[in-house]
Design a protein around this motif. Structure first.
Motif, short mmCIF file in Angstrom:
data_model
loop_
_atom_site.label_atom_id
_atom_site.label_comp_id
_atom_site.label_asym_id
_atom_site.label_seq_id
_atom_site.Cartn_x
_atom_site.Cartn_y
_atom_site.Cartn_z
N GLU A 6 0.86 -1.14 -0.19
CA GLU A 6 -0.04 -0.05 -0.10
C GLU A 6 0.69 1.23 0.13
O GLU A 6 1.85 1.30 0.84
N GLU A 7 0.33 2.26 -0.75
CA GLU A 7 1.26 3.35 -0.86
C GLU A 7 2.56 3.35 -1.13
O GLU A 7 3.56 4.13 -0.48
N GLY A 8 3.11 2.41 -2.20
CA GLY A 8 4.45 2.22 -2.33
C GLY A 8 5.34 1.53 -1.43
O GLY A 8 6.46 1.44 -1.52
N VAL A 9 4.66 0.93 -0.37
CA VAL A 9 5.42 0.05 0.52
C VAL A 9 4.96 -1.09 0.74
O VAL A 9 3.59 -1.32 1.01
N TYR A 10 5.74 -2.24 0.86
CA TYR A 10 5.29 -3.58 1.17
C TYR A 10 5.03 -3.54 2.92
O TYR A 10 5.88 -2.94 3.50
N LYS A 11 3.79 -4.04 3.43
CA LYS A 11 3.55 -4.51 4.58
C LYS A 11 4.09 -5.78 5.09
O LYS A 11 4.21 -5.77 6.40
N CYS A 66 4.26 -4.80 -8.24
CA CYS A 66 4.08 -3.54 -7.46
C CYS A 66 4.91 -2.43 -8.02
O CYS A 66 4.83 -1.34 -7.84
N ASN A 105 -1.49 -4.19 -11.16
CA ASN A 105 -1.66 -3.09 -9.66
C ASN A 105 -1.59 -1.60 -10.24
O ASN A 105 -0.35 -1.26 -10.57
N GLY A 165 -1.19 0.87 -8.50
CA GLY A 165 -0.80 1.80 -7.43
C GLY A 165 -1.70 1.71 -6.19
O GLY A 165 -1.70 2.45 -5.13
N GLU A 166 -2.90 1.10 -6.51
CA GLU A 166 -3.76 1.01 -5.04
C GLU A 166 -3.11 -0.18 -4.00
O GLU A 166 -2.19 -0.82 -4.43
N ALA A 167 -3.93 -0.20 -3.06
CA ALA A 167 -3.54 -1.16 -1.93
C ALA A 167 -3.87 -2.66 -2.77
O ALA A 167 -4.43 -3.17 -3.50
#
Length: 187
Positions: A42-47, A75, A153, A155-157
């Motif tokens: 999400e928002e350019g970052v892997y959780k 991503c 993807n 750019g969304e979650a």
């Protein structure tokens, strides 16, 4: 007397509606379980961090690279890849365990025979475990996981469903009794 009749009618109406209200509350609370989704990116970052065993088998490398490349292609950002020996740095983080790590979650079932080929993808609240008994099996597990993700993807979650958990055991991957011997001669 008039107020007693009016109260009695309302009491009867409430008693008649009570079973319907109870059923509606029960259905809402218990029966309608919602599919839970986890946010992978999400928002350019892997959780989630991608975790592999520092004592991995050579054949596990192919699956690790395939998963890493698949996530990067989808991503546009490289996922963080760490060995399980470095997990002290990642304590408390969400993780994708790939292959047989030193964690009990990624251990293979003890009921497997040497001839079985097994793979699994298990999704829980803070971990995703992808494992297999051989190169072919773990490759199938990675492909199953990647096939559940959208093809693009924007750019969304990126969401991961908790219902993706799948376990497959292919019995007798190596066939018994297939040795040809005592074949009669034919003319």
């Amino acid at each position: 007397k008039f107020s007693n009749k009016k109260t009695g009618i309302w009491r009867r109406l409430l008693l008649a509606a009570l079973p319907i209200l109870c059923m509606a509350m029960l259905f809402t609370a218990c029966g309608a379980e919602k599919e839970e989704s986890l946010v992978l990116f999400e928002e350019g970052v892997y959780k989630y961090k991608l975790v592999y065993s520092h004592q991995r088998q050579d054949w596990e490398d192919t699956a690790i690279v395939r998963l890493y490349d698949g996530l990067e292609d989808l991503c546009g950002v490289e996922p963080e890849l760490i060995a399980d020996s470095e997990l002290a740095d990642a304590k408390g983080s969400k993780q994708i365990l790939i292959g047989s790590t030193n964690r009990p979650e990624s251990s293979l079932p003890e009921t497997l025979s040497e001839r079985d080929s097994y793979w699994s993808v298990a999704v829980s609240k803070d971990k995703i475990v992808i494992n297999g008994t051989n190169e072919y099996a773990i490759g199938l597990a990675v492909e199953h996981f990647l096939s559940q993700l959208p093809e693009e993807n924007s750019g969304e979650a990126l969401m991961v469903s908790t219902e993706w958990t799948k376990e497959v055991t292919m019995k007798d991957y190596y066939r018994d009794g297939w040795l040809l011997k005592d074949i009669p001669a034919y003319q």
